[in-house]
Design a protein around this motif. Structure first.
Motif, PDB file in Angstrom:
ATOM      1  N   ILE A 290       0.867  -1.177   0.000  1.00 43.59           N
ATOM      2  CA  ILE A 290       0.000   0.000   0.000  1.00 43.59           C
ATOM      3  C   ILE A 290       0.908   1.233   0.000  1.00 43.59           C
ATOM      4  CG2 ILE A 290      -1.894   1.216   1.144  1.00 43.59           C
ATOM      5  CD1 ILE A 290      -2.572  -1.402   2.571  1.00 43.59           C
ATOM      6  N   PRO A 291       1.327   1.699  -1.186  1.00 41.87           N
ATOM      7  CA  PRO A 291       2.153   2.899  -1.250  1.00 41.87           C
ATOM      8  C   PRO A 291       1.298   4.145  -0.987  1.00 41.87           C
ATOM      9  CG  PRO A 291       2.368   1.537  -3.236  1.00 41.87           C
ATOM     10  CD  PRO A 291       1.147   1.085  -2.500  1.00 41.87           C
ATOM     11  N   LEU A 292       1.694   4.924   0.006  1.00 41.51           N
ATOM     12  CA  LEU A 292       1.051   6.209   0.293  1.00 41.51           C
ATOM     13  C   LEU A 292       1.934   7.295  -0.302  1.00 41.51           C
ATOM     14  CD1 LEU A 292       0.396   5.612   4.109  1.00 41.51           C
ATOM     15  CD2 LEU A 292      -1.063   4.925   2.183  1.00 41.51           C
ATOM     16  N   GLN A 293       1.353   8.172  -1.095  1.00 47.01           N
ATOM     17  CA  GLN A 293       2.105   9.257  -1.737  1.00 47.01           C
ATOM     18  C   GLN A 293       3.232   8.689  -2.606  1.00 47.01           C
ATOM     19  OE1 GLN A 293      -0.424  10.214   0.926  1.00 47.01           O
ATOM     20  NE2 GLN A 293       0.256  11.858  -0.378  1.00 47.01           N
ATOM     21  N   GLY A 294       2.982   7.570  -3.257  1.00 48.03           N
ATOM     22  CA  GLY A 294       4.008   6.900  -4.043  1.00 48.03           C
ATOM     23  C   GLY A 294       3.994   7.325  -5.503  1.00 48.03           C
ATOM     24  N   SER A 295       5.144   7.245  -6.122  1.00 53.70           N
ATOM     25  CA  SER A 295       5.272   7.560  -7.543  1.00 53.70           C
ATOM     26  C   SER A 295       6.439   6.775  -8.115  1.00 53.70           C
ATOM     27  CB  SER A 295       5.507   9.066  -7.752  1.00 53.70           C
ATOM     28  OG  SER A 295       5.755   9.360  -9.110  1.00 53.70           O
ATOM     29  N   GLY A 296       6.313   6.393  -9.379  1.00 56.66           N
ATOM     30  CA  GLY A 296       7.392   5.663 -10.020  1.00 56.66           C
ATOM     31  C   GLY A 296       8.653   6.477 -10.199  1.00 56.66           C
ATOM     32  N   TYR A 297       8.498   7.803 -10.205  1.00 57.27           N
ATOM     33  CA  TYR A 297       9.675   8.675 -10.345  1.00 57.27           C
ATOM     34  C   TYR A 297       9.288  10.081  -9.924  1.00 57.27           C
ATOM     35  CZ  TYR A 297      13.545  11.293 -12.437  1.00 57.27           C
ATOM     36  OH  TYR A 297      14.624  12.121 -12.632  1.00 57.27           O
ATOM     37  N   ILE A 298      10.151  10.715  -9.152  1.00 58.10           N
ATOM     38  CA  ILE A 298       9.956  12.117  -8.763  1.00 58.10           C
ATOM     39  C   ILE A 298      11.217  12.887  -9.109  1.00 58.10           C
ATOM     40  CG2 ILE A 298       9.607  13.741  -6.866  1.00 58.10           C
ATOM     41  CD1 ILE A 298       8.065  11.616  -5.402  1.00 58.10           C
ATOM     42  N   SER A 299      11.054  13.923  -9.871  1.00 59.05           N
ATOM     43  CA  SER A 299      12.162  14.832 -10.163  1.00 59.05           C
ATOM     44  C   SER A 299      11.850  16.153  -9.481  1.00 59.05           C
ATOM     45  CB  SER A 299      12.322  15.042 -11.671  1.00 59.05           C
ATOM     46  OG  SER A 299      13.358  15.964 -11.935  1.00 59.05           O
ATOM     47  N   MET A 300      12.383  16.323  -8.291  1.00 60.78           N
ATOM     48  CA  MET A 300      12.046  17.490  -7.483  1.00 60.78           C
ATOM     49  C   MET A 300      13.264  18.385  -7.290  1.00 60.78           C
ATOM     50  SD  MET A 300      10.568  17.611  -3.575  1.00 60.78           S
ATOM     51  CE  MET A 300       8.949  16.994  -4.014  1.00 60.78           C
ATOM     52  N   GLU A 301      13.079  19.662  -7.513  1.00 56.59           N
ATOM     53  CA  GLU A 301      14.146  20.611  -7.227  1.00 56.59           C
ATOM     54  C   GLU A 301      14.235  20.793  -5.720  1.00 56.59           C
ATOM     55  OE1 GLU A 301      13.936  24.261  -9.329  1.00 56.59           O
ATOM     56  OE2 GLU A 301      13.556  23.317 -11.259  1.00 56.59           O
ATOM     57  N   ARG A 302      15.371  20.418  -5.169  1.00 58.68           N
ATOM     58  CA  ARG A 302      15.547  20.505  -3.720  1.00 58.68           C
ATOM     59  C   ARG A 302      16.484  21.654  -3.387  1.00 58.68           C
ATOM     60  NH1 ARG A 302      17.915  16.064  -0.904  1.00 58.68           N
ATOM     61  NH2 ARG A 302      18.926  15.284  -2.770  1.00 58.68           N
ATOM     62  N   PRO A 303      16.147  22.455  -2.360  1.00 55.69           N
ATOM     63  CA  PRO A 303      17.010  23.573  -2.005  1.00 55.69           C
ATOM     64  C   PRO A 303      18.290  23.149  -1.295  1.00 55.69           C
ATOM     65  CG  PRO A 303      15.161  23.420  -0.489  1.00 55.69           C
ATOM     66  CD  PRO A 303      14.913  22.406  -1.574  1.00 55.69           C
ATOM     67  N   SER A 304      18.342  21.907  -0.786  1.00 52.98           N
ATOM     68  CA  SER A 304      19.506  21.355  -0.069  1.00 52.98           C
ATOM     69  C   SER A 304      19.785  22.052   1.255  1.00 52.98           C
ATOM     70  CB  SER A 304      20.773  21.382  -0.944  1.00 52.98           C
ATOM     71  OG  SER A 304      20.633  20.485  -2.027  1.00 52.98           O
ATOM     72  N   TYR A 305      18.862  22.880   1.727  1.00 55.45           N
ATOM     73  CA  TYR A 305      19.039  23.489   3.043  1.00 55.45           C
ATOM     74  C   TYR A 305      18.875  22.460   4.158  1.00 55.45           C
ATOM     75  CZ  TYR A 305      18.617  27.927   0.570  1.00 55.45           C
ATOM     76  OH  TYR A 305      18.807  28.979  -0.290  1.00 55.45           O
ATOM     77  N   GLU A 306      18.352  21.258   3.817  1.00 58.49           N
ATOM     78  CA  GLU A 306      18.174  20.239   4.840  1.00 58.49           C
ATOM     79  C   GLU A 306      19.508  19.651   5.285  1.00 58.49           C
ATOM     80  OE1 GLU A 306      18.130  17.862   1.021  1.00 58.49           O
ATOM     81  OE2 GLU A 306      17.331  19.791   1.691  1.00 58.49           O
ATOM     82  N   ARG A 307      20.604  20.012   4.600  1.00 57.11           N
ATOM     83  CA  ARG A 307      21.948  19.646   5.070  1.00 57.11           C
ATOM     84  C   ARG A 307      22.909  20.772   4.708  1.00 57.11           C
ATOM     85  NH1 ARG A 307      25.474  14.475   3.082  1.00 57.11           N
ATOM     86  NH2 ARG A 307      25.661  15.819   1.272  1.00 57.11           N
ATOM     87  N   SER A 308      22.792  21.851   5.452  1.00 57.80           N
ATOM     88  CA  SER A 308      23.596  23.036   5.176  1.00 57.80           C
ATOM     89  C   SER A 308      24.236  23.540   6.471  1.00 57.80           C
ATOM     90  CB  SER A 308      22.715  24.152   4.590  1.00 57.80           C
ATOM     91  OG  SER A 308      23.407  25.389   4.582  1.00 57.80           O
ATOM     92  N   PRO A 309      25.516  23.921   6.433  1.00 61.48           N
ATOM     93  CA  PRO A 309      26.148  24.484   7.629  1.00 61.48           C
ATOM     94  C   PRO A 309      25.628  25.877   7.972  1.00 61.48           C
ATOM     95  CG  PRO A 309      27.644  24.616   5.772  1.00 61.48           C
ATOM     96  CD  PRO A 309      26.464  23.829   5.303  1.00 61.48           C
ATOM     97  N   TYR A 310      24.855  26.478   7.058  1.00 61.98           N
ATOM     98  CA  TYR A 310      24.359  27.835   7.274  1.00 61.98           C
ATOM     99  C   TYR A 310      22.922  27.874   7.785  1.00 61.98           C
ATOM    100  CZ  TYR A 310      28.403  28.769   4.361  1.00 61.98           C
ATOM    101  OH  TYR A 310      29.673  28.798   3.844  1.00 61.98           O
ATOM    102  N   VAL A 311      22.252  26.703   7.787  1.00 61.14           N
ATOM    103  CA  VAL A 311      20.832  26.655   8.147  1.00 61.14           C
ATOM    104  C   VAL A 311      20.625  25.596   9.214  1.00 61.14           C
ATOM    105  CG1 VAL A 311      18.496  26.202   7.300  1.00 61.14           C
ATOM    106  CG2 VAL A 311      20.122  27.426   5.856  1.00 61.14           C
ATOM    107  N   ASN A 312      19.877  25.933  10.251  1.00 61.77           N
ATOM    108  CA  ASN A 312      19.561  25.004  11.328  1.00 61.77           C
ATOM    109  C   ASN A 312      18.511  24.014  10.824  1.00 61.77           C
ATOM    110  OD1 ASN A 312      18.756  23.654  13.631  1.00 61.77           O
ATOM    111  ND2 ASN A 312      18.507  25.489  14.886  1.00 61.77           N
ATOM    112  N   GLN A 313      18.920  22.770  10.597  1.00 61.27           N
ATOM    113  CA  GLN A 313      17.987  21.798  10.032  1.00 61.27           C
ATOM    114  C   GLN A 313      16.873  21.457  11.013  1.00 61.27           C
ATOM    115  OE1 GLN A 313      20.050  18.018   9.207  1.00 61.27           O
ATOM    116  NE2 GLN A 313      19.074  17.243  11.052  1.00 61.27           N
TER     117      GLN A 313
END
Length: 450
Positions: A290-313
């Motif tokens: 039962i895939p929730l929010q599933g997709s065969g492929y996602i091409s998403m532009e990510r800001p990469s702030y989720e792993r940045s020394p300048y931003v508190n994750q």
């Protein structure tokens, strides 16, 4: 809303400005966000409609946030959007994806005109503040958001947890935390979203007695997530999820607990993992997915702030995920989701998204899924802009025998947002899978008799 023109955002919000300034000074959440001695000089950011310079200005100092109007030229950053986007956001209950500014900007769902102007890093650093300010502007203009009804919190918890050692070629030997509840005949394994942990499922696993009678529910924290230990061979911050690693750890969990053809159900990143399990089911021996929010492929532009020394994750990551929920989610569940994403280890969300939103591509393999052996029932929240219902439907259309259904009024985290509303969709999916398997067994018996 009257006949106000949204070409000029401050003018459109003019009638509610006094109420807005009052909320800015009295809201405990905003007060918690802006009260710190590290704010040692005023910071100003702005909101405006595209094509207009007249802006709603917010100036933050230690312990306060004050509103004014004027030009955005001196703002550190500006959140700009087309007038029609602001008009949709300031509806009593916004429609998807206009429930948040992140949804208005768009990630894999691009919309023309919405734009973050100015210092992009500062925008990420202050994301918790500008999100809460925008919520207060909505409350001032439209009244408090009405929460959807859901089941009350149970007086007694029914979940048991412990550790198990699992071994895979990708991550080696890992000490993994898991939980279970219920004593029903149908076994089901829940997989949490990327960058979270299995506490997402507590309201579902512990909340409904009938569900516990029908299902035996398991959920585990992925290595390095929540209460599970990190893989010993992976340096801190270097974690990256992969299809091989994910399928192996699911298979190892099923084997270690001696589960027999369990259903695998997961959301977001785990929705992609469910598709991978269906493709590679010989490795897992699942009885359906039962895939929730599933997709065969996602091409998403990510800001990469989720792993940045300048931003508190611990501030940015929960804000980004918070934007994908339904606006009518009960407050306590919104807070739980924020807390879960704020509390994960450095680089975990980044490493998960490297799998789900970059390297995972099931498109050439979807048609090979044998849904008589591993039935597929996909579910997608109507408020999810990361994996839209149309994208999930397109994936289901490529899988012979698969089914897809939209969960109205739910977002990217349906099991946490409103467990009571989600359980109906879940049981419909479980019953579909059981029916397909019964039919398959019946056909097999007929073939043997012939």
């Amino acid at each position: 809303m009257g006949n106000s023109s949204w070409n000029d955002l401050p003018s459109a919000l003019g009638d509610s400005f006094s109420k807005f300034t009052s909320l800015l000074s009295s809201d405990p959440q905003l007060k918690a966000f802006v009260t710190t001695d590290t704010i040692n000089k005023p910071v100003t950011f702005a909101y405006k409609s595209s094509g207009s310079d007249n802006s709603l200005l917010i100036t933050v100092t230690n312990g306060s946030a004050k509103a004014s109007t004027g030009s955005a030229k001196d703002a550190l950053f500006t959140l700009s959007a087309p007038p029609e986007h602001w008009e949709k956001y300031f509806q009593k209950v916004p429609v998807a994806p206009y429930q948040s500014y992140w949804g208005m900007v768009g990630l894999n769902l691009k919309k023309e005109g919405a734009e973050i102007q100015g210092d992009q890093t500062a925008m990420a650093q202050w994301s918790h503040v500008w999100r809460r300010v925008l919520e207060l502007a909505h409350d001032a203009h439209c009244g408090p958001m009405e929460e959807a009804e859901d089941e009350p919190e149970q007086k007694e918890d029914h979940i048991t947890g412990r550790y198990v050692y699992l071994e895979t070629s990708v991550w080696g030997r890992v000490k993994v935390f898991y939980e279970w509840a219920g004593n029903g005949k149908q076994q089901i394994v829940f997989l949490h979203n990327g960058g979270a942990d299995s506490r997402q499922f507590h309201g579902l696993m512990s909340g409904d007695r009938q569900l516990r009678q029908k299902l035996t529910m398991y959920a585990f924290d992925m290595p390095g997530h929540g209460r599970s230990f990190p893989p010993q061979k992976v340096p801190a911050g270097a974690y990256t999820n992969t299809e091989d690693g994910y399928v192996q750890i699911i298979g190892a969990f099923v084997k270690a607990l001696g589960l027999r053809r369990p259903i695998i159900c997961g959301a977001g990143m785990a929705g992609q993992a469910c598709l991978a399990v269906a493709i590679r089911n010989r490795e897992v021996q699942s009885g359906g997915v039962i895939p929730l929010q599933g997709s065969g492929y996602i091409s998403m532009e990510r800001p990469s702030y989720e792993r940045s020394p300048y931003v508190n994750q611990a501030l940015f990551n929960p804000e980004w995920m918070y934007s994908m929920i339904s606006p009518t989610t009960p407050y306590a569940n919104k807070q739980l989701l924020w807390h879960l994403y704020s509390g994960q280890a450095y680089g975990i969300l980044h490493g998960d998204l490297a799998f789900s939103n970059a390297t995972f591509d099931a498109r050439p393999r979807l048609a090979s899924i044998d849904t008589t052996n591993c039935p597929v029932y996909m579910l997608t929240g109507s408020y999810d802009y990361a994996t839209t219902p149309s994208e999930a439907q397109a994936t289901a259309d490529k899988i012979p025998g698969a089914k897809h259904k939209v969960m109205e009024g739910l977002g990217h985290f349906p099991m946490t947002e409103r467990p009571g509303a989600f359980k109906g969709y879940l049981m419909e999916a479980v019953e579909f899978i059981q029916a397909v398997r019964r039919e398959g067994l019946g056909n097999l018996r007929l073939e043997r008799e012939e």
